[in-house]
Write an enzyme that holds these catalytic residues in place. Sequence first.
Site, PDB file in Angstrom:
ATOM      1  N   CYS A  38       0.806  -1.228   0.000  1.00  0.00           N
ATOM      2  CA  CYS A  38       0.000   0.000   0.000  1.00  0.00           C
ATOM      3  C   CYS A  38       0.839   1.278   0.000  1.00  0.00           C
ATOM      4  O   CYS A  38       0.294   2.362  -0.195  1.00  0.00           O
ATOM      5  CB  CYS A  38      -0.952   0.014   1.196  1.00  0.00           C
ATOM      6  SG  CYS A  38      -2.184  -1.298   1.154  1.00  0.00           S
ATOM      7  N   HIS A  71      -9.290   3.067  -2.519  1.00  0.00           N
ATOM      8  CA  HIS A  71      -7.910   2.720  -2.177  1.00  0.00           C
ATOM      9  C   HIS A  71      -7.334   1.755  -3.223  1.00  0.00           C
ATOM     10  O   HIS A  71      -7.341   0.551  -3.027  1.00  0.00           O
ATOM     11  CB  HIS A  71      -7.904   2.082  -0.786  1.00  0.00           C
ATOM     12  CG  HIS A  71      -6.552   1.753  -0.229  1.00  0.00           C
ATOM     13  ND1 HIS A  71      -5.375   2.169  -0.813  1.00  0.00           N
ATOM     14  CD2 HIS A  71      -6.190   1.033   0.874  1.00  0.00           C
ATOM     15  CE1 HIS A  71      -4.353   1.719  -0.093  1.00  0.00           C
ATOM     16  NE2 HIS A  71      -4.823   1.034   0.928  1.00  0.00           N
TER      17      HIS A  71
END
Length: 385
Positions: free
Chosen positions: A94, A338
């Site tokens: 991430c 995301h």
Amino acid sequence: MAVVVAARRTPIGTAGHAYKELTVDRLAAPVIAAVVDDVTGDGAGDRAGDRAGRAVEDVVLGNCMGPGGNVARVSALAAGLGHAVPGVTVDRQCGSGLAAILLAAQAVRAGDADLVIAGGVESASTAPHRTRRGEAEPYARAPFTPAGHPDPDMGPAAEALAASCGVVRERQDAYACRSHAAALAAREAGRFEGEIVPVGGRADDQRPRPLRASSLARLPAAFVAGGTVTAGNASPVSDGAAAVAIVPDHLRAGLPGMRLVAGSVVGCDPGLPGWGPVPAVRRVLARAEVEMERVAAVEIVEAFAAQVLAVTDALGLDPLGADGERVCPDGGALALGHPWGASGAVVVARLFTRLVRGGAPPGTLGLATAAVGGGLGVAALFEVV
């Protein structure tokens, strides 16, 4: 000195919906092309051109779940950069998009390159299923740690962090409501327009919507029985891309931008991976000899409301109160989505809009940070020039 002089992103789509048929290169290429055009002024011409002495020398993209084959190189070719422009793909999960920007800035600072395009891309919708040899079923994800170390999925990890830091359900839901409301207000005010490159017939992010605390309160726990993390206060799996252009100051040629003051990638307890931004930010601020009070703008990847609040509490920030205009004031991943490999670059694009497009005076500081599965934190401090 490495300076970000352009920053763009796609609208962000929820996986399986807006961009369900667009592969990673088809998401990344339009953003790369737009950033290069912003810097070189070549428009629809040769995007590897060297107007004002700036020629693209490399493309560095973060990506987590793509098809392999060096996504950055494929995307560079798809963007029309020409055969001479290479590419390298970075996987810090991430934090990949932000880590890619730090790596590109290192090359520029070292004098090894004069213009590097960096960022990230993720197409969860088209990511391949992966199967080990001899097994019939694909595995859900690769391990983030070896045997004998904690390796939680991100939802249970967010629950553990919330419990460890005392972040209650009501605050998480309030933050989620705030993120969506802020994103809707920013879109209505046109604050995303300068950074968004329309892709796939979309010019706006797919997900932001009005939320009510009473509705969120009725949602069940998503990961742990009796827990506090729900589908409403967690970010969705998403598709999208973002990229920036980085040049040395002597080739900036009058373009406004943000110089990278300091960057850091750190490790933390893999059982509490959401904690990673805390030591990463503290290290960046220490290296820059800057107190948090001097930082005017903070963008954190909003993977989970619990994680954002645990981090901001530890850093002395109050996004639900006094620091509402400093920390993600236009919403974040909870509202926008995301796209894992891209999200770390999306927050830099957001900083660029807030500070550079927003006309902040030289010397204004902005901070971008992300937590990473497996127990990492990435952070970068920028200054308007």
